[in-house]
Design a protein around this motif. Structure first.
Motif, PDB file in Angstrom:
ATOM      1  N   LYS A   9       0.823  -1.208   0.000  1.00  0.00           N
ATOM      2  CA  LYS A   9       0.000   0.000   0.000  1.00  0.00           C
ATOM      3  C   LYS A   9       0.858   1.261   0.000  1.00  0.00           C
ATOM      4  N   ASN A  10       2.122   1.127   0.373  1.00  0.00           N
ATOM      5  CA  ASN A  10       3.005   2.289   0.443  1.00  0.00           C
ATOM      6  C   ASN A  10       3.523   2.708  -0.934  1.00  0.00           C
ATOM      7  N   CYS A  11       4.153   1.773  -1.658  1.00  0.00           N
ATOM      8  CA  CYS A  11       4.791   2.145  -2.931  1.00  0.00           C
ATOM      9  C   CYS A  11       4.036   1.654  -4.164  1.00  0.00           C
ATOM     10  N   GLY A  12       3.022   0.800  -3.960  1.00  0.00           N
ATOM     11  CA  GLY A  12       2.247   0.305  -5.092  1.00  0.00           C
ATOM     12  C   GLY A  12       2.787  -0.964  -5.729  1.00  0.00           C
ATOM     13  N   TYR A  13       3.861  -1.536  -5.166  1.00  0.00           N
ATOM     14  CA  TYR A  13       4.390  -2.792  -5.707  1.00  0.00           C
ATOM     15  C   TYR A  13       3.288  -3.839  -5.685  1.00  0.00           C
ATOM     16  N   GLU A  14       3.196  -4.618  -6.767  1.00  0.00           N
ATOM     17  CA  GLU A  14       2.187  -5.666  -6.846  1.00  0.00           C
ATOM     18  C   GLU A  14       2.715  -6.809  -7.692  1.00  0.00           C
ATOM     19  N   SER A  15       2.443  -8.031  -7.241  1.00  0.00           N
ATOM     20  CA  SER A  15       2.884  -9.208  -7.976  1.00  0.00           C
ATOM     21  C   SER A  15       1.959 -10.371  -7.657  1.00  0.00           C
ATOM     22  N   LYS A  16       1.588 -11.137  -8.688  1.00  0.00           N
ATOM     23  CA  LYS A  16       0.813 -12.370  -8.518  1.00  0.00           C
ATOM     24  C   LYS A  16       1.673 -13.510  -9.032  1.00  0.00           C
ATOM     25  N   LEU A  40       9.441 -19.232  -4.073  1.00  0.00           N
ATOM     26  CA  LEU A  40       9.552 -17.780  -4.087  1.00  0.00           C
ATOM     27  C   LEU A  40      10.982 -17.341  -3.793  1.00  0.00           C
ATOM     28  N   PHE A  41      11.449 -16.409  -4.608  1.00  0.00           N
ATOM     29  CA  PHE A  41      12.786 -15.835  -4.459  1.00  0.00           C
ATOM     30  C   PHE A  41      12.655 -14.319  -4.499  1.00  0.00           C
ATOM     31  N   ILE A  42      13.712 -13.651  -4.079  1.00  0.00           N
ATOM     32  CA  ILE A  42      13.752 -12.196  -4.203  1.00  0.00           C
ATOM     33  C   ILE A  42      14.991 -11.816  -5.008  1.00  0.00           C
ATOM     34  N   CYS A  43      14.784 -10.883  -5.917  1.00  0.00           N
ATOM     35  CA  CYS A  43      15.889 -10.313  -6.679  1.00  0.00           C
ATOM     36  C   CYS A  43      16.217  -8.982  -6.014  1.00  0.00           C
ATOM     37  N   SER A  47      14.681  -5.438  -6.807  1.00  0.00           N
ATOM     38  CA  SER A  47      13.771  -5.283  -5.663  1.00  0.00           C
ATOM     39  C   SER A  47      12.379  -5.819  -5.979  1.00  0.00           C
ATOM     40  N   LYS A  48      12.340  -7.107  -6.369  1.00  0.00           N
ATOM     41  CA  LYS A  48      11.053  -7.727  -6.690  1.00  0.00           C
ATOM     42  C   LYS A  48      11.090  -9.211  -6.354  1.00  0.00           C
ATOM     43  N   PHE A  49       9.876  -9.788  -6.230  1.00  0.00           N
ATOM     44  CA  PHE A  49       9.759 -11.222  -6.039  1.00  0.00           C
ATOM     45  C   PHE A  49       9.832 -11.911  -7.393  1.00  0.00           C
ATOM     46  N   VAL A  50      10.401 -13.103  -7.386  1.00  0.00           N
ATOM     47  CA  VAL A  50      10.510 -13.926  -8.587  1.00  0.00           C
ATOM     48  C   VAL A  50      10.118 -15.338  -8.185  1.00  0.00           C
ATOM     49  N   HIS A  51       9.348 -16.018  -9.031  1.00  0.00           N
ATOM     50  CA  HIS A  51       9.067 -17.426  -8.754  1.00  0.00           C
ATOM     51  C   HIS A  51       9.799 -18.262  -9.793  1.00  0.00           C
ATOM     52  N   ALA A  52      10.212 -19.450  -9.383  1.00  0.00           N
ATOM     53  CA  ALA A  52      10.953 -20.312 -10.294  1.00  0.00           C
ATOM     54  C   ALA A  52      10.701 -21.769  -9.956  1.00  0.00           C
ATOM     55  N   ASP A  53      10.709 -22.594 -10.993  1.00  0.00           N
ATOM     56  CA  ASP A  53      10.598 -24.038 -10.828  1.00  0.00           C
ATOM     57  C   ASP A  53      11.980 -24.556 -10.431  1.00  0.00           C
ATOM     58  N   ILE A  54      12.122 -24.988  -9.203  1.00  0.00           N
ATOM     59  CA  ILE A  54      13.437 -25.399  -8.709  1.00  0.00           C
ATOM     60  C   ILE A  54      13.918 -26.709  -9.328  1.00  0.00           C
ATOM     61  N   HIS A  55      13.023 -27.432 -10.011  1.00  0.00           N
ATOM     62  CA  HIS A  55      13.420 -28.689 -10.653  1.00  0.00           C
ATOM     63  C   HIS A  55      13.701 -28.518 -12.145  1.00  0.00           C
ATOM     64  N   ASP A  56      13.573 -27.307 -12.642  1.00  0.00           N
ATOM     65  CA  ASP A  56      13.883 -27.031 -14.047  1.00  0.00           C
ATOM     66  C   ASP A  56      15.393 -27.155 -14.238  1.00  0.00           C
ATOM     67  N   LYS A  57      15.799 -27.945 -15.221  1.00  0.00           N
ATOM     68  CA  LYS A  57      17.237 -28.186 -15.432  1.00  0.00           C
ATOM     69  C   LYS A  57      17.993 -26.911 -15.796  1.00  0.00           C
ATOM     70  N   VAL A  80       6.576 -10.434   4.847  1.00  0.00           N
ATOM     71  CA  VAL A  80       5.737  -9.386   5.430  1.00  0.00           C
ATOM     72  C   VAL A  80       6.221  -7.993   5.046  1.00  0.00           C
ATOM     73  N   LYS A  81       7.372  -7.920   4.385  1.00  0.00           N
ATOM     74  CA  LYS A  81       7.939  -6.633   3.968  1.00  0.00           C
ATOM     75  C   LYS A  81       8.009  -6.571   2.445  1.00  0.00           C
ATOM     76  N   CYS A  82       7.712  -5.422   1.911  1.00  0.00           N
ATOM     77  CA  CYS A  82       7.767  -5.186   0.470  1.00  0.00           C
ATOM     78  C   CYS A  82       9.220  -5.284  -0.006  1.00  0.00           C
ATOM     79  N   PRO A  83       9.464  -5.982  -1.123  1.00  0.00           N
ATOM     80  CA  PRO A  83      10.835  -6.080  -1.622  1.00  0.00           C
ATOM     81  C   PRO A  83      11.349  -4.760  -2.194  1.00  0.00           C
TER      82      PRO A  83
END
Length: 101
Positions: A9-16, A40-43, A47-57, A80-83
């Motif tokens: 709600k502070n900076c408007g960051y949004e990710s699904k 879930l990972f953070i870059c 300064s964002k969340f990234v999702h990745a398939d950990i079993h992808d070769k 609980v904190k915005c990236p």
């Protein structure tokens, strides 16, 4: 698999992002090449969340857009904190659309 909707709600960051495995009955075996488990990972560079398939070769724990090292977020503890701004993050969890019917 669940869909995680992160909003700041502070900076408007949004990710699904879809996280987990695509089928609860799915198990990892030596011959099960289509097993996927998204985590879930953070870059820190972007300064964002990234999702990745950990079993992808091809997955090497690197951000797909900038190549920097990703930091895995413990799947048992939701962030609980915005990236982006490090303020309070609102997280909603829902089932994928095909599971909601």
């Amino acid at each position: 698999m669940q869909i995680y909707h992160f909003r700041c709600k502070n900076c408007g960051y949004e990710s699904k992002l879809p996280l987990g495995s695509s089928d609860l009955d799915q198990t990892l075996t030596d011959v099960n090449a289509d097993y996927a488990q998204y985590r879930l990972f953070i870059c820190k560079v972007e300064s964002k969340f990234v999702h990745a398939d950990i079993h992808d070769k091809d997955f090497e724990e690197r951000c797909p857009s900038d190549g920097s090292k990703l930091i895995e977020i413990d799947e048992t503890i939701l962030p609980v904190k915005c990236p982006s701004c490090n303020k309070e993050l609102v997280t909603e969890v829902s089932a994928p659309l095909e599971e909601q019917t």
